[in-house]
Enzyme design. Structure first.
Site, PDB file in Angstrom:
ATOM      1  N   TYR A 225      -3.289  13.853 -13.835  1.00  0.00           N
ATOM      2  CA  TYR A 225      -4.401  13.105 -14.205  1.00  0.00           C
ATOM      3  C   TYR A 225      -5.743  13.319 -13.319  1.00  0.00           C
ATOM      4  O   TYR A 225      -6.657  12.643 -13.122  1.00  0.00           O
ATOM      5  CB  TYR A 225      -4.070  11.958 -12.466  1.00  0.00           C
TER       6      TYR A 225
ATOM      7  N   TYR B 139       1.953  10.913  -3.512  1.00  0.00           N
ATOM      8  CA  TYR B 139       2.445  11.118  -5.303  1.00  0.00           C
ATOM      9  C   TYR B 139       2.322  12.966  -5.190  1.00  0.00           C
ATOM     10  O   TYR B 139       2.060  13.578  -6.134  1.00  0.00           O
ATOM     11  CB  TYR B 139       1.597  10.568  -6.487  1.00  0.00           C
TER      12      TYR B 139
ATOM     13  N   CYS C  24       5.007  28.789 -16.354  1.00  0.00           N
ATOM     14  CA  CYS C  24       4.477  29.255 -17.754  1.00  0.00           C
ATOM     15  C   CYS C  24       3.745  28.280 -18.102  1.00  0.00           C
ATOM     16  O   CYS C  24       4.590  27.422 -19.581  1.00  0.00           O
ATOM     17  CB  CYS C  24       5.134  29.708 -18.194  1.00  0.00           C
TER      18      CYS C  24
ATOM     19  N   PRO D 173       0.643  -0.895  -0.214  1.00  0.00           N
ATOM     20  CA  PRO D 173      -0.059  -0.029   0.018  1.00  0.00           C
ATOM     21  C   PRO D 173       0.358   1.104   0.143  1.00  0.00           C
ATOM     22  O   PRO D 173       1.880   1.579   0.506  1.00  0.00           O
ATOM     23  CB  PRO D 173      -0.879  -0.462   1.162  1.00  0.00           C
ATOM     24  N   GLY D 174       0.436   2.313  -0.887  1.00  0.00           N
ATOM     25  CA  GLY D 174       1.412   3.446  -0.459  1.00  0.00           C
ATOM     26  C   GLY D 174       0.405   5.097  -0.462  1.00  0.00           C
ATOM     27  O   GLY D 174       0.169   5.276   1.289  1.00  0.00           O
ATOM     28  N   ARG D 175      -0.534   4.983  -1.161  1.00  0.00           N
ATOM     29  CA  ARG D 175      -1.589   6.162  -1.412  1.00  0.00           C
ATOM     30  C   ARG D 175      -2.363   6.475  -0.395  1.00  0.00           C
ATOM     31  O   ARG D 175      -2.608   7.425   0.379  1.00  0.00           O
ATOM     32  CB  ARG D 175      -2.244   6.096  -2.519  1.00  0.00           C
TER      33      ARG D 175
HETATM   34  C1  LIG Z   1       3.264   2.192  -6.679  1.00  0.00           C
HETATM   35  C2  LIG Z   1       2.745   1.033  -7.060  1.00  0.00           C
HETATM   36  C3  LIG Z   1       1.882   0.227  -5.968  1.00  0.00           C
HETATM   37  C4  LIG Z   1       1.302   1.879  -4.769  1.00  0.00           C
HETATM   38  O1  LIG Z   1       0.169   1.480  -4.623  1.00  0.00           O
HETATM   39  P1  LIG Z   1      -0.841   2.883  -4.514  1.00  0.00           P
HETATM   40  O2  LIG Z   1      -2.289   2.402  -5.600  1.00  0.00           O
HETATM   41  O3  LIG Z   1      -0.525   4.053  -3.986  1.00  0.00           O
HETATM   42  O4  LIG Z   1      -1.072   1.503  -2.771  1.00  0.00           O
HETATM   43  C5  LIG Z   1       2.366  -0.597  -4.570  1.00  0.00           C
HETATM   44  N1  LIG Z   1       3.017  -1.886  -6.218  1.00  0.00           N
HETATM   45  C6  LIG Z   1       3.867  -1.780  -7.213  1.00  0.00           C
HETATM   46  C7  LIG Z   1       4.203  -2.699  -7.878  1.00  0.00           C
HETATM   47  C8  LIG Z   1       3.206  -0.839  -7.936  1.00  0.00           C
HETATM   48  O5  LIG Z   1       3.857   0.144  -8.989  1.00  0.00           O
END
Ligand SMILES: *Cc1c(COP(=O)(O)O)cnc(C)c1O
Length: 434
Positions: A327, A383, A354, A284-286
């Site tokens: 996006y 991001y 610009c 998980p990231g976002r």
């Molecule tokens: C970007 C990415 C993530 C994280 O995605 P989120 O939408 O931020 O949770 C996880 N795994 C891989 C391989 C990614 O490229």
């Protein structure tokens, strides 16, 4: 839930705080634009995500590898590493950041479609937990490199389960026409091929079908296919001990129905994997960092044009926060001090860069602001800073981490001298300067 809230300031007027610190205090001390992150929110989101999975999937070994690309600041990674998070990385730079922030190598996953030889050498010698192989040529290169190093890295095959998902075409990675991973049938052949190699040890399969996913059904479909693949591989006589289900769960940005909660995501996974004995990894990231950060900017001026359009011109631009341009992403934008009672009006909220694309929101209803007023972009922790650039020779916005009543600058704003110091005039030009 996050720890950005309106509370009275020193003069009693309500304003936006991060935990126990007024955002206006940070803006005054550090300048704008500036990213501000909340430790309590980062911790809470990680814990909610982990608790959801460990409660729905008791007794399983689960690695939660935070996707570093969402926010690679060392202090952010370290906050999560201290809670036991691993790291999902997509470059040597990210592996180095994860290690420097205290993530043990055995909790680092290395993903990406174009890992160079140098990066593979670095990953193998660092002893990362798993290299997610995205193609046959990568497998071949990896095997040669591992053999030369006399090491046997554990690998997973990244599968493209051919399911489209994600909030926008540019963040959808699971359809067969994207560059990510190999098809299900290809994965079966590649896994068997890898199992026959002495230089690598295939331990699992991986997928990641997209980002900002707001509907669980494409994920469920993809995970069913992954389960079938594991069963097929096992019936082929191959050992498969790990299933990496990627990231992608959406974060609420407050412009559409909220994405599913981690509890619903975990319950779906439990449904799909019932009776399958396998270790799990998540990336998980976002969902961890988006709502743990804001971008603060100051209003340069408000330009009310004779044709009726009104532009709020900020000192933050698309180089600081690219998502709206890249996006069409939505960020809630609000004055840090609301509550002057004036009704919202439609504004175009723009940056100074610009480019026509340097616009954060068109016809956005917002309480009126004046020159010098602070505004906050909410949900900017993922991001945001990680995609920023110095386009238009604008210094990278600094980053601040709040914890309780304290804050620290965790990336300072570069000076103009520093920005130019990496550039070197060729001899034939520098001589002329004397
Ligand atoms: C970007 C990415 C993530 C994280 O995605 P989120 O939408 O931020 O949770 C996880 N795994 C891989 C391989 C990614 O490229």
């Amino acid at each position: 839930m996050n720890h950005f809230e309106d509370r009275p300031g020193p003069s009693g007027v309500p304003e936006l705080w991060c935990e126990g610190v007024r955002l206006s205090e940070i803006a005054e001390a550090v300048g704008t634009p500036v990213y501000v992150y909340s430790t309590a929110t980062l911790e809470r989101h990680f814990q909610v995500f982990r608790t959801a999975l460990t409660s729905a999937l008791p007794g399983r070994r689960i690695l939660i590898a935070y996707a570093v690309k969402a926010n690679p600041n060392l202090a952010v990674i370290r906050t999560l590493a201290a809670l036991g998070a691993g790291a999902d990385t997509v470059s040597e730079g990210e592996i180095r950041r994860a290690l420097a922030a205290g993530v043990p190598a055995e909790r680092i996953v290395f993903s990406g479609v174009g890992k160079t030889d140098e990066e593979l050498v670095f990953a193998i010698t660092s002893g990362v937990a798993e290299i997610n192989v995205e193609s046959e040529p990568e497998l071949e290169r990896l095997a040669i490199i591992a053999d030369r190093l006399g090491r046997v890295p554990e690998i997973a095959i990244r599968v493209n389960p051919d399911v489209g998902a994600g909030g926008h075409v540019k963040i959808s990675t699971g359809a067969s026409d994207t560059k990510f991973g190999v098809s299900l049938s290809e994965a079966r052949r590649l896994y068997a091929r890898a199992a026959g190699m002495k230089a690598v040890r295939p331990v699992g399969v991986a997928c990641h079908i997209g980002s900002q996913i707001s509907d669980l059904s494409p994920m469920e479909a993809a995970f069913h296919r992954m389960r079938e693949l594991v069963e097929q591989l096992r019936s082929d006589g191959l050992s498969v001990s790990r299933l990496d289900l990627g990231g992608g769960l959406g974060a609420p940005y407050h412009n559409s129905p909220d994405p599913p909660l981690p509890e619903a995501y975990a319950a779906m996974i439990e449904r799909v994997l019932q009776g399958l004995d396998i270790d799990l990894a998540f990336e998980p990231g976002r969902v961890i960092v988006a709502n743990a950060g804001v971008l603060l900017a100051r209003t340069v001026h408000v330009h009310r044009r004779s044709d009726g359009r009104a532009f709020v011109v900020l000192d933050a631009g698309m180089n600081d926060l690219l998502r709206p341009t890249l996006y069409d992403a939505f960020h809630q934008v609000r004055p840090v001090r609301e509550g002057n009672g004036a009704p919202p009006e439609p504004f175009d909220i723009v940056g100074p860069v610009c480019e026509t694309g340097d616009i954060f929101a068109k016809d956005r209803a917002m309480a009126p602001v004046s020159s010098g007023d602070l505004v906050a972009f909410l949900s900017a922790g993922a991001y945001g800073a990680s995609m920023s650039s110095e386009y238009n020779a604008r210094p990278l916005a600094p980053e601040v981490l709040v914890k309780g009543d304290s804050y620290a600058v965790v990336r300072r704003r570069p000076t103009y001298e520093e920005m130019m110091a990496r550039e070197i005039l060729p001899d034939w030009q520098s001589q002329n300067l004397d």
